[in-house]
Design an enzyme around this catalytic site. Sequence first.
Site, mmCIF file in Angstrom:
data_model
loop_
_atom_site.group_PDB
_atom_site.id
_atom_site.type_symbol
_atom_site.label_atom_id
_atom_site.label_comp_id
_atom_site.label_asym_id
_atom_site.label_seq_id
_atom_site.Cartn_x
_atom_site.Cartn_y
_atom_site.Cartn_z
ATOM 1 C CG ASP A 1 49.853 37.491 38.954
ATOM 2 O OD1 ASP A 1 49.484 37.232 37.783
ATOM 3 O OD2 ASP A 1 49.083 37.402 39.936
HETATM 4 C C1 BGC Z 1 46.312 36.277 38.152
HETATM 5 C C2 BGC Z 1 47.090 34.974 38.069
HETATM 6 C C3 BGC Z 1 46.924 34.398 36.688
HETATM 7 C C4 BGC Z 1 47.404 35.407 35.687
HETATM 8 C C5 BGC Z 1 47.310 34.932 34.250
HETATM 9 C C6 BGC Z 1 46.668 37.222 37.042
HETATM 10 O O1 BGC Z 1 45.832 38.320 37.021
HETATM 11 O O2 BGC Z 1 46.554 36.879 39.400
HETATM 12 O O3 BGC Z 1 46.658 34.072 39.042
HETATM 13 O O4 BGC Z 1 47.619 33.181 36.600
HETATM 14 O O5 BGC Z 1 46.626 36.576 35.790
HETATM 15 O O6 BGC Z 1 45.981 34.836 33.854
#
Ligand code: BGC
Length: 732
Positions: free
Chosen positions: A262
Amino acid sequence: MRKSLFICIFAMMGLGANAQTPVYQDSKANIEERVEDALSRMTLEEKVKLCHAQGKFYSNGVPRLGIPGIWSSDGPHGVRFEMNWADWGHSGWEIDSCTAFPTLTCLAATWNPDLAYAYGKGVGEEARYRNKNVMLGPGVNIYRTPLNGRNFEYMGEDPCLAATLVVPYIKGVQSNGVASCVKHFCVNNQETNRMSVNVEVSERALREIYLPAFRAAVQEGGVWAVMGAYNKIRGTHACHNYYTLQEILKREWGFDGVVMSDWDGTHNAKEAAFNGLDIEMGTSHRPDKGIGGRNFRFDESYLGNDFLKGLRDGTYPEELVNDKARRVLRLIFRTAMNPQGYGKMDYAGHSEIVKAIGSEGVVLLQNNNVGKTPLLPLDASQYQNILIVGDNATRVLSHGGQSSELNPQHETSVLKAFQDRYGDKVSYAQGYAVPQTLGNRQDASSEQSKAVQLRQEAVEKAKQADIVIYVGGLNKESGQDCEDSDRQSMGLSYGQNELITDLLNANPRVVFVMMSGNAMELPELKRMPAILHAWYLGSDAGDIVADIISGKVCPSGKLPFSYPKRLEDNGAMSFGAESYPGVNGTQTYKEDVLVGYRWHDTKGIPALFPFGYGLSYTTFSYGRATLVSYGNQITVSLPVKNTGKVTGKEVVQLYVGEDKPTVLRPLKELKAFDKVELKPGEETIVSFSLNADEAFAFYDEASRSWKTNKGSYTLYVGSSSTDIRQKLKYKR
Ligand code: BGC
């Protein structure tokens, strides 16, 4: 001599008569041969480059070999705005609109795998057209507490329901040559302290509740990418957790795709190298090196320059980077180098999918009589003055929520849809507003007086109206169903409770259209005649709601989670801070396997609206069920009949429970379901096939394997988890 020199130079340049396309570029060749061929041509530096981001949503390919990099996008409800190269700002493109699909809780509420496939296919077509290779979703974290700000992005509280729907969603997306990246692996069940909270969970709960949807995504859906979660699991961050990534995901389940972190979820160089992370995304600071901020370069990621150095000096064996590079190459061949059409922004066609999902996902929670008949469906010919009240009746709800935000090509509001249908009969009052829009934020008293004024206007209009459609709930602002913040309570904000009371005092004919991805504490439940749980419905939200209220569509959504009567009636919440949101950085899942209805059922704590519940404008009768078994195969069949006056759809649910378990087990657990459409008077046979060894198994911690006891079991056939129409016995 000269001649052979020429031939040699031509061959090196790939220009000779025998020049062949390298295997790795041949899309018809076996993918593993392509991977090995590409890998054999790559330098160590090139391999390392594959393992970390080079932009906010971009990771490297191999430019020298003509292997393109990977573009990712959120996910999961449509293709997100184009984002800046190195920060979270929108790039300001004019061509980054999309179809906004209903949020995943709504999909779960359809209980319809065909719609999950259509959803994935539609999103994937738009992703392909927008040149996205990886869609960051779907999310299948289990709904553990109604406070989780991201529940709306997930598929409810039941592993069987989520596993059944995630598989066709993934297949739909990937049929376009676009990868799904199923997230957030794993036990990411709250937003409070999400970057650091350590989750302690029993092996049984992990296996029985939190992992099955991920496992189905890998083993049945063939997902090409998995995103690690932010939280820690038993002491180690999920993005580089050896047990969950190397042991379970890659070794046990045989996952051959890519583990992405993530964004900013990587915290340790050695763990990132050794513990199963393949592409590090979103790192923007390195506390261990005291670097970060605007000038942070992507090469400084944990799997960047440091990884290269460690490979050169022998800290890491080359096989480590080879394994990661193989996985990334496989992903690139499956997506960016997959000659699988070009996708399409088929707004009209995709709107049809949105409407189909929304129409089957909206849940009719209550429909009491006003006078002699239920308030819904509304016969508009009877009404001259239809009043729409509420901020959510006009708000673009595809915005907000953070990473799941979208720039919808259109989003029809409820107000617009009613005006389109009923013209001048429709009037509007905002009724409440979110504080920032109320004059000067500093000035609490002016906010207060504006709120009173809005309420009074709505109430005055309600007195004159024949019917009031109140559109409220949450709105994807921070703390109101939004990433990075949990809800503070299960109740409504912005003075909605008082407004609802005043509206009901002014007019008893009120329909509450509730936008929310979560269970809510509902004011005036006894006096509120009709309640629709309407999620966030995307591009055609207003039309979907209007079709259901008018009876053009017969509601058939069923809740994918339980509505507790009080917050503390929810299993996770009942154990206090140690269980949620954690104490001293750790939370313990004390309710263990008793999540959602498993808790309500087993502990005898009735839910307000149970899992699997939802009303219809028609009625269904269930005939006598029969059970036939052959070896470990069980078939349960029963006739189901539409006994009402309109065509409708029913979700028939099959639960099983062990009568005398040797460990604490839920009273019953969903094992199969089927959604059938029936005309008035029509009857059909619904059949379920179960493998008894699998359906009755529990995870035995002692032997670290699934186990099925001999003994007697009960099978429950129902229209919800509590509306059980028949019980059958089975001896194993
Ligand atoms: C979120 C993810 C997301 C990623 C990219 C993160 O903060 O937890 O679910 O895909 O950002 O935007």
